[in-house]
Design an enzyme around this catalytic site. Structure first.
Site, mmCIF file in Angstrom:
data_model
loop_
_atom_site.group_PDB
_atom_site.id
_atom_site.type_symbol
_atom_site.label_atom_id
_atom_site.label_comp_id
_atom_site.label_asym_id
_atom_site.label_seq_id
_atom_site.Cartn_x
_atom_site.Cartn_y
_atom_site.Cartn_z
ATOM 1 N N MET A 1 0.843 -1.191 0.000
ATOM 2 C CA MET A 1 0.000 0.000 0.000
ATOM 3 C C MET A 1 0.875 1.237 0.000
ATOM 4 O O MET A 1 2.019 1.186 0.467
ATOM 5 C CB MET A 1 -0.906 0.021 1.222
ATOM 6 C CG MET A 1 -1.966 1.128 1.169
ATOM 7 S SD MET A 1 -2.733 1.439 2.765
ATOM 8 C CE MET A 1 -1.441 2.371 3.568
ATOM 9 N N CYS A 2 0.351 2.327 -0.493
ATOM 10 C CA CYS A 2 1.128 3.561 -0.587
ATOM 11 C C CYS A 2 0.250 4.772 -0.335
ATOM 12 O O CYS A 2 -0.961 4.717 -0.439
ATOM 13 C CB CYS A 2 1.748 3.712 -1.973
ATOM 14 S SG CYS A 2 2.874 2.387 -2.416
#
Length: 611
Positions: A1-2
């Site tokens: 995830m970012c």
């Protein structure tokens, strides 16, 4: 995830990322961060691409990720199917590899249509001076947009801030209705921002004729592309059949209380058993994908780790109980599982209000009981409904899987801490949503996902902070299986036909009601929300069934709503939790009791306004 962000200016001047936005992005991606700037003189534009990585798959891969042609990918997502990702591969690299092979807009849409899993994307095609962006069809990952004060700029970001005396009111969630493209060459020459939308459409359906987007200023326009290109929904439309309804066998209830025995009569049907087992199979596979797709870590020792990699938002209700049982199948036996259970401190007056009678005898009774009552209040002030059902659920899980270490994390929140963290962190994450319901659920999920609380072991208690990067949530079960009270109301007023229409609307609006908000809230802790009930294969299976196979609201609460899921719980060996009625998180955690009782869930929440 970012945490991903892109700032676009239709001038060759340098783009800047606001400090408060960068701080929120870094919370989402603590493992690596980097900026890439593109400045082009003819046509005239500049772009800032900023990525903040939470390492979740394969080997840590920096973002923004750039290919040999200068194309840039910002990817906030997980590929759980559709594209092949090996156990030690990073899905960001896989996605960019496929996109780099694209030679036309149709090719880009084809790649994104294949992805199974949650995603938000920003993708820059250098030779074509084009930016593609959007969210998956459920909107399981957050993406916001704002045009800001300058008419020639656009910002896309996973998260922003709600600041007083700023342009924060311009932030809106990017509607999860398709993928957008921004032709920077055309926009530069025209001096205005024009977005083309490639809508999600069910296979065989006609694309919409027009699209109205609320919240963007007049200088930014969104139009449906005139080429006829679109993305196919990765799930079939919902079965809305009302014909051939076969009534369920009614349980022979001898009391007003529901019990697991009331469900056993349904499982006498071999046909019903087959449907239930098919649901278990598809849901189990959805959970497996989400608990086994974890960061690749070479094993340096044979000693088992006592740190959990997976946590579950846990109330002891049927949705979270089934997730726990299925996660137990797929997580290594020597790994603990964190069960995150949140409670908000009740005012003492609401725990034991005492007598209102006056008189000397009454005063003496109160005086002699002061110490005992004080101890009781101290221990009971966090015994909210979800804490009680959570403890009962923990015991069921221990009976089913005694070898597993189940960490039941009691997360206790005082009014003072709630007020402090709402003002410091939570109000910015909930933004741009702003209702009383958004506040209640946002606060409850934020404290739960933080995972800081106590674990009771016999008579001892110890402090515990969850290390799990993956947080499973039960969102999607109620929407698909008629779990909300509004579904029962609709059934009573409009019958099965009305219920079918209500459920058909649910998944279409879930992105704007829940998922972007919850992604921002959970991601703030450097953790990733995963939604097994919204797995494409689970949704496809449930959409294939007529509504009367999934729920029977002519039956009592605790039986009729989410009937199919309750039968799956019985098949998995669960007991009392299989017949617990639905209780919304804001009521189960008792956060709703702390605020103005005259507020409606849909009212704008003044507590979310920063000072």
């Amino acid at each position: 995830m970012c945490g991903i962000c892109c700032v676009v200016n239709l001038t060759a001047s340098q783009c800047a990322l606001q400090k408060h936005v960068r701080e929120k992005l870094r919370n989402r991606g603590p493992d690596y961060n980097q900026d890439i700037t593109e400045v082009v003189l003819d046509p005239s534009y500049s772009c800032l691409f900023s990525a903040h990585v939470l390492h979740m798959r394969g080997v840590l891969t920096p973002q923004p990720l750039q290919d040999k042609d200068g194309n840039i990918l910002l990817w906030n997502g997980e590929v759980f199917g559709g594209l092949t990702v090996g156990a030690e591969d990073n899905d960001t690299k896989v996605v960019l590899h496929h996109l780099s092979l694209c030679r036309s807009p149709s090719d880009v849409l084809s790649v994104l249509s294949q992805v199974k899993g949650p995603w938000a994307i920003i993708y820059y095609r250098k030779a074509e001076h084009c930016i593609w962006f959007g969210r998956d069809f459920f909107g399981r990952r957050s993406l916001l947009w704002s045009s800001g004060p300058e008419e020639s700029s656009l910002t896309l970001t996973s998260v922003s801030s709600c600041l007083p005396d700023s342009d924060s009111s311009h932030w809106q969630e990017v509607p999860a209705v398709g993928v957008y493209s921004l032709d920077l060459k055309k926009c530069s020459y025209n001096g205005s921002l024009k977005l083309e939308l490639y809508p999600w459409v069910y296979l065989g359906d006609e694309p919409p004729n027009d699209f109205t987007c609320k919240g963007l200023p007049g200088s930014v326009s969104v139009v449906i592309n005139d080429s006829g290109r679109l993305l196919n929904f990765p799930v079939p439309s919902m079965n809305t059949s009302l014909t051939a309804v076969r009534p369920n066998d009614k349980p022979n209830q001898t009391s007003s209380q529901t019990s697991p025995d009331d469900l056993k009569v349904f499982l006498k049907s071999t046909e019903k058993q087959e449907v239930v087992r098919n649901l278990i199979d598809v849901l189990s596979e959805a959970v497996r994908r989400r608990v086994q797709c974890l960061p690749y870590q070479p094993k340096l020792t044979e000693e088992p780790s006592d740190e959990a990699q997976v946590a579950i938002l846990f109330s002891g209700g049927i949705d979270s109980m089934i997730l726990a049982v299925l996660a137990d199948r797929h997580i290594p036996a020597d790994r603990p599982v964190d069960l995150l259970n949140v409670a908000f401190k009740l005012p003492e007056s609401k725990i034991n209000p005492g007598s209102t009678k006056k008189g000397q005898n009454n005063k003496r009774r109160h005086a002699s009981a002061d110490i005992a009552q004080s101890d009781q209040v101290k221990s009971n002030c966090f015994d909210v409904p979800d804490r009680i059902t959570g403890r009962a659920g923990l015991q069921e899980l221990k009976n089913l899987s005694p070898a597993r270490k189940w960490n039941f994390v009691e997360i206790n929140v005082t009014q003072e801490e709630l007020k402090e963290m709402r003002e410091k962190r939570i109000c910015h994450l909930v933004h741009p949503l702003d209702t009383v319901l958004d506040d209640s659920i946002g606060c409850a999920v934020w404290f739960a996902a933080r995972g800081t609380g106590i674990i009771s072991e016999g008579t001892e208690q110890r402090q515990h902070t969850s290390t799990a990067k993956v947080v499973l949530t039960g969102i999607g079960a109620d929407e698909q299986l008629a779990g909300y009270s509004r579904h029962r109301v609709r059934f009573k007023t409009s019958g099965l036909e009305g219920l079918v229409k209500e459920l058909a609307m649910e998944l279409g609006r879930i992105s704007s009601r829940n998922l972007g908000r919850d992604d921002r809230i959970i991601g703030d802790h450097g953790k990733e929300a995963r939604f097994p009930y919204l797995d494409e294969d689970v949704v496809s299976f449930l959409n294939s069934l007529p509504v009367w196979e999934k729920a029977d609201l002519s039956l009592p609460r605790g039986i009729g709503e989410k009937l199919l899921l309750r039968l799956a719980a019985m098949e998995l060996g669960l007991g009392p939790s299989a017949v617990l009625p639905k209780r919304a998180m804001q009521f189960g955690s008792r956060i709703a009791k702390l605020e103005n009782s005259h507020e409606k869930a849909s009212d704008k929440c003044k507590r979310l306004v920063t000072s």
